[in-house]
Scaffold this active site. Structure first.
Site, PDB file in Angstrom:
ATOM      1  N   ARG A  28      19.407  44.076  -1.826  1.00  0.00           N
ATOM      2  CA  ARG A  28      20.318  44.787  -2.458  1.00  0.00           C
ATOM      3  C   ARG A  28      19.870  45.981  -3.169  1.00  0.00           C
ATOM      4  O   ARG A  28      20.069  46.603  -3.447  1.00  0.00           O
ATOM      5  CB  ARG A  28      21.444  43.478  -3.323  1.00  0.00           C
ATOM      6  N   ASN A  46      25.773  40.096  -1.086  1.00  0.00           N
ATOM      7  CA  ASN A  46      25.542  39.327  -0.656  1.00  0.00           C
ATOM      8  C   ASN A  46      26.703  38.754  -0.228  1.00  0.00           C
ATOM      9  O   ASN A  46      27.268  38.249  -0.707  1.00  0.00           O
ATOM     10  CB  ASN A  46      24.026  38.266  -0.774  1.00  0.00           C
TER      11      ASN A  46
END
Ligand SMILES: [Zn+2]
Ligand SMILES: [Zn+2]
Length: 761
Positions: A28, A46
Site C-alpha cells: 500500500r 487491503n
C-alpha cells in the site's frame, strides 16, 4: 520540422485489483508513493482478495501506475494478477491509504525473509537507534509466517502482540512514507523483544561468541526454531555435537558470514551465489573444494557436497559482526571472514525442531552448553530449507507458505503425504500450499506436528477441505489422520499410490494435464498389489495411472533391515546372479551373512522389491562402499560422490535387458560390478549404465504409445548424475523431460501430487 502536439490529457478513473502475495509486504505505501509521484487521486486498501485501488488522473499517468505495479513491486511482494476496470470518477482530491476491509481470505501469508540491506545498514551504524538491535526488521524483511497466528496479518494476530510500540516506532509504523509503515514486527531496543542469556551475564552476543570460540555447543533461537551451533573448524566440538545429538553420520549445515567466505571451502557459481544471498536464505548444497574436509573436519564426511548458508536473522548477523571485531558499516560483509559455524536444526532424535524456550531447556539438556534465547514467541515451527541450484531437497523456511500455481481450479483438498520427510498440502482454487517439511512420522511428536501443521495452515489460509487425499499404505499415521479427518467431516477421501503421487507432483507444478510417462525411482512405496514398489515406469493420466513396467525385483533379505544394511542387498544381487556361494566370503564381518545366504535360498523373509534405492544399495554394497548405512540412502549418496570423483564413463554395453513385459533388468551390470576392483570406476559405470537403461526404457514406451513427455520423480532423482544423465539422453531422443523444481522430488513432494490427483478425481 516535427512539432509536438500539446493537448490536454483526458482524465480517467480506474478500479484496479491486485492479486498475489501483496499484504504485509509494503504494497500500500508503494502504491501511495507511486500515486503521489504520478499526481493521481484516489485510494488503496487491503481486502480479502488482495489489494484494491482506485486511481483517477491523466490517462497516461494511470496507465503508468498500472504498468509499474508489477515491474516495481516491493521485494517481498509477488503479483499474480492485475485486473483493471473503469469506475465512475470519485471526488477525492488527494490519494489516501484506507483501512483494511475484512472478507473471505483469498490472500496469502508471506514467508519469512532474511534481514534486508537497509536494515543491515542500520544494524551496523553506531549512530542509529537500532545499532546491534537483534530484532531489526521492516516491511521488506523479517519474520512473517513463523509469527502469524491468523489473518489478517496485523500485529495483534502475531507474537509481537505482547510488545507495545514506543512513540518513535509508532510514528514510523503510521507514516506511509516510512520503510516501516505497517511493518507488524516493528520494534526497537526501547520497546521490542530482548535477547536472553541463560545462566550468563553481560552482552549476550559477546558472551555467546566467546563460548562458541571456546568450543562450546550453543542453542540459538532462529526464525522457525532453535539451531545448535558450534565452531565448525573445531573438530573436537563438532565430534561432541555429533555424539550428543546422536547424529551418527548425517552431514551438518554450516554458516558463513558471506559468499566470499565460502569460496575457499566450496565452489560458488553464479546460481549458487544467488541462492545463498537470496532473501529465502536456504542451505545450499555446494561442491566441496580440495581441503574442505581437512578444514571442516567431520562436517560432511565422505560426501562431495557441503551444505552452506549465510546469516538470515539479525542475531546470526550479530554473531559474525562481533567475530569481525564489531566494525561500523556494512563493508565487512563483502570481505572474507574467518568464523564458520555449524548451524543444525535442534531436533533431537528426529523429532520436530525445538521452538519454545522452556522446551529448549528440557529437550536440549545434555546437548547444549548455553542458550541464546529471546522473548518473542515462535508460532509455527519451520526448519531450514535445503536446495541445490535447480532442485529442492527440503522446502521450508523462506518458501512456505508460498503457493504453487496449478493449471486449473478444483475443490479444496487436504493431502497428508507419506511417511518419511512428510509434508501436507492444501489447495484453494488453482493454488497449492505445500507445508514446510514436517519430518519422518516414526515418533509421536512428529505425528502431532503433522496434525498441528494441518490445523494451523487451514486456519491461516482459511481453507475448509472438501476432499482428503492420502497414501495407499493403511498404517501410516498420515493415512489414519486423513481417514479420521474425512470421517469426522463426512468428506470423500482418496488413496493415492505412492509413485503415482511422485509423478503427479511433477505434473502439477508444470501444469501438465495431458497423459505423460513417469519414471518413479524411489526408496519404497506400497503398490496397488501391496508389493514394495520403487522403480516404476508409469503412464499417468490425471487421476488414473498404468504401471507399464518396473525394475527387476530383488529380494529384501530380512525385510526392512535391508534398507539400512546395503551388504544384504549386495548379497541378494549375488544370489540373483547365481553366485550365492560367495556371500559368506565377501562379507566376513557380517555375522548374519550365513543366515542371509540361507534365507535367500529358502525364500523366507525375503519379500521382493522393485525399489531403485535398493538397486543402488546393492551396487554400493558390492563395491564395499558401505556395508551398513547410518541412515536410509547414505550408501547411494556416498556412491554418487565416488562416481563424481571418478568422472564420466561410457555405459556398459549389454549392461541391461528390456524385457517384453516391460521389466528392466540390470543384473548384467551388477555382475560386472561384482568383479570390479576400482570402486570409483564401478560407481561411474553404474550411474552411466542406469541412466542409459532408464532412458531407453522410457523412450521405447513413449514411441509405442505416442507420448513425448517424461516426468522424473522420486527420491533417487536427488542424485544429480542420474537425473542429468537420464534427461540428456531422453532429450537427445526428442522427448520433453519434466523434473521437480518447486517441490522436492523425494517424499517431501508427495502431498502435492496427492492433492493434484484428488482435484482431478
Ligand atoms: Zn528490512
Ligand atoms: Zn520502539
Amino acid at each position: 520540422m516535427p512539432l509536438l502536439a500539446v493537448r490536454a490529457q483526458p482524465t480517467v478513473c480506474r478500479r484496479i485489483r491486485v492479486r498475489g502475495q501483496v499484504q504485509g509486504v509494503g504494497f500500500r505505501p508503494f502504491v501511495y508513493r507511486l500515486a503521489q509521484e504520478l499526481n493521481l487521486a484516489g485510494w488503496v486498501r487491503n481486502d480479502g482478495e488482495g489489494v484494491d485501488i482506485e486511481a483517477r488522473g491523466a490517462a497516461r499517468a494511470v496507465e503508468a501506475l498500472i504498468a509499474r505495479l508489477e515491474t516495481e513491486a516491493p521485494p517481498l511482494a509477488s503479483v499474480t494478477a492485475v485486473e483493471v476496470r473503469d469506475a465512475p470518477p470519485g471526488n477525492a482530491r488527494g490519494f489516501e491509504i484506507k483501512a483494511s476491509l475484512r472478507g473471505a481470505a483469498n490472500t496469502s501469508v508471506t514467508p519469512d525473509s532474511a534481514t534486508c540491506p537497509d536494515c543491515l545498514a542500520e544494524l551496523f551504524d553506531p549512530a542509529n537507534r537500532r545499532w546491534r538491535h537483534a530484532f531489526i526488521n521492516c516491511t521488506h524483511c523479517g519474520p512473517r509466517y513463523t509469527l502469524t497466528r491468523k489473518l489478517p496479518y496485523d500485529r495483534p494476530h502475531t507474537s509481537m502482540a505482547a510488545f507495545e510500540m514506543c512513540p518513535a516506532c509508532r510514528s514510523e509504523y503510521d507514516d506511509p512514507a516510512d520503510r516501516r509503515f505497517h511493518a507488524q514486527p516493528n520494534a526497537c531496543p526501547e520497546c521490542g523483544p530482548r535477547l536472553a542469556l541463560r545462566d550468563g551475564a553481560g552482552d549476550p552476543i559477546v558472551e555467546i561468541l566467546a563460548r562458541l570460540l571456546r568450543g562450546e555447543i550453543v542453542a540459538v533461537k532462529g526464525l522457525g526454531g532453535y539451531h545448535l551451533a558450534c565452531d565448525a573448524t573445531n573438530a573436537e566440538a563438532v565430534a561432541r555435537l555429533r555424539e550428543r545429538k546422536n547424529r551418527e553420520e548425517k552431514p551438518f549445515a554450516v554458516m558463513f558470514a558471506n559468499s566470499v567466505s565460502v569460496a575457499p571451502y566450496a565452489e560458488v557459481g553464479d546460481a549458487e551465489r544467488t541462492l545463498l544471498e537470496s532473501r529465502e536464505r536456504p542451505v545450499v548444497l555446494l561442491a566441496k573444494r580440495d581441503g574442505c574436509d581437512a578444514a571442516l573436519p567431520g562436517i560432511a564426511p565422505g560426501l562431495r557436497e557441503l551444505g552452506a548458508m549465510l546469516p538470515c536473522t539479525p542475531i546470526q548477523f550479530l554473531l559474525f559482526h562481533e567475530a569481525a571485531g564489531r566494525p561500523s558499516g556494512t563493508g565487512w560483509l563483502a570481505v572474507p571472514q574467518k568464523l564458520v559455524l555449524v548451524m543444525t536444526s535442534a531436533n533431537p532424535g528426529g523429532e520436530p525442531i525445538v521452538r519454545d524456550d522452556d522446551e529448549a531447556q528440557a529437550r536440549l539438556a545434555g546437548i547444549a552448553d548455553a542458550y541464546l534465547a529471546h522473548d518473542r514467541a515462535i508460532v509455527t515451527r519451520v526448519d531450514d530449507s535445503v536446495v541445490r541450484a535447480r532442485q529442492f531437497v527440503r522446502r521450508a523456511r523462506g518458501y512456505t507458505p508460498q503457493a504453487i500455481k496449478l493449471a486449473k481450479s478444483g475443490p479444496p483438498v487436504l493431502a497428508t503425504g507419506g511417511f518419511l520427510k512428510n509434508t501436507i498440502c492444501l489447495t484453494r482454487g488453482d493454488e497449492a500450499f505445500l507445508s514446510q517439511h514436517i519430518g519422518d512420522l516414526d515418533n509421536a511428536p512428529t505425528c502431532r506436528a503433522l496434525e498441528e501443521t494441518a490445523q494451523r495452515m487451514m486456519d491461516l489460509l482459511e481453507i475448509e477441505p472438501e476432499v482428503v487425499a492420502h497414501d495407499l499404505h493403511p498404517d501410516f499415521h498420515s493415512t489414519r489422520f486423513a481417514a479420521d479427518f474425512a470421517r469426522g467431516r463426512g468428506l470423500k477421501s482418496i488413496a493415492v499410490q505412492h509413485h503415482h503421487a511422485h509423478i503427479a507432483a511433477v505434473a502439477a507444478e508444470h501444469g501438465a494435464t495431458e497423459p505423460l510417462l513417469g519414471l518413479a525411482l524411489d526408496g519404497v512405496g506400497m503398490g496397488t498389489d501391496r508389493g514394495a514398489w520403487g522403480g516404476e515406469l508409469l503412464r499417468a493420466d490425471d487421476e488414473r495411472f498404468t504401471r507399464l513396467g518396473h525394475l527387476r525385483e530383488l529380494q529384501l533379505p530380512g525385510g526392512d533391515k535391508a534398507a539400512r544394511e546395503p551388504w544384504r542387498m549386495a548379497a541378494a544381487a549375488l544370489f540373483a546372479l547365481g553366485r550365492g556361494a560367495e556371500i559368506r566370503a565377501r562379507f566376513p564381518r557380517q555375522r548374519a551373512a550365513g543366515a542371509v545366504a540361507m534365507m535367500l535360498g529358502g525364500n523366507a523373509h525375503t519379500p521382493p522389491t522393485s525399489s531403485c534405492g535398493r538397486w543402488f544399495d546393492a551396487a554400493a554394497g558390492l563395491a564395499g562402499v558401505r556395508e551398513l548405512a547410518a541412515f536410509e540412502g547414505q550408501a547411494a549418496m556416498l556412491y554418487e560422490s565416488q562416481s563424481a570423483r571418478h568422472g564420466e564413463v561410457e555405459p556398459m554395453q549389454d549392461g541391461f535387458v528390456l524385457e517384453e513385459d516391460g521389466t528392466l533388468d540390470l543384473l548384467p551390470l551388477l555382475g560386472r560390478l561384482a568383479d570390479e576392483r576400482d570402486a570409483g570406476l564401478a560407481a561411474a559405470l553404474f550411474h552411466a549404465t542406469l541412466a542409459e537403461a532408464l532412458a531407453a526404457w522410457a523412450a521405447r514406451a513413449g514411441r509405442e504409445r505416442g507420448i513425448a513427455r517424461v516426468a522424473l520423480g522420486g527420491g533417487c532423482f536427488l542424485n544429480r548424475i542420474l537425473g542429468a544423465g537420464v534427461r540428456r539422453r531422453l532429450e537427445a531422443e526428442g522427448f520433453e523431460v519434466l523434473e521437480a523444481r518447486l517441490a522436492p522430488p523425494n517424499d517431501g513432494g508427495l502431498s502435492l501430487g496427492q492433492a493434484w490427483i484428488a482435484m482431478n478425481a
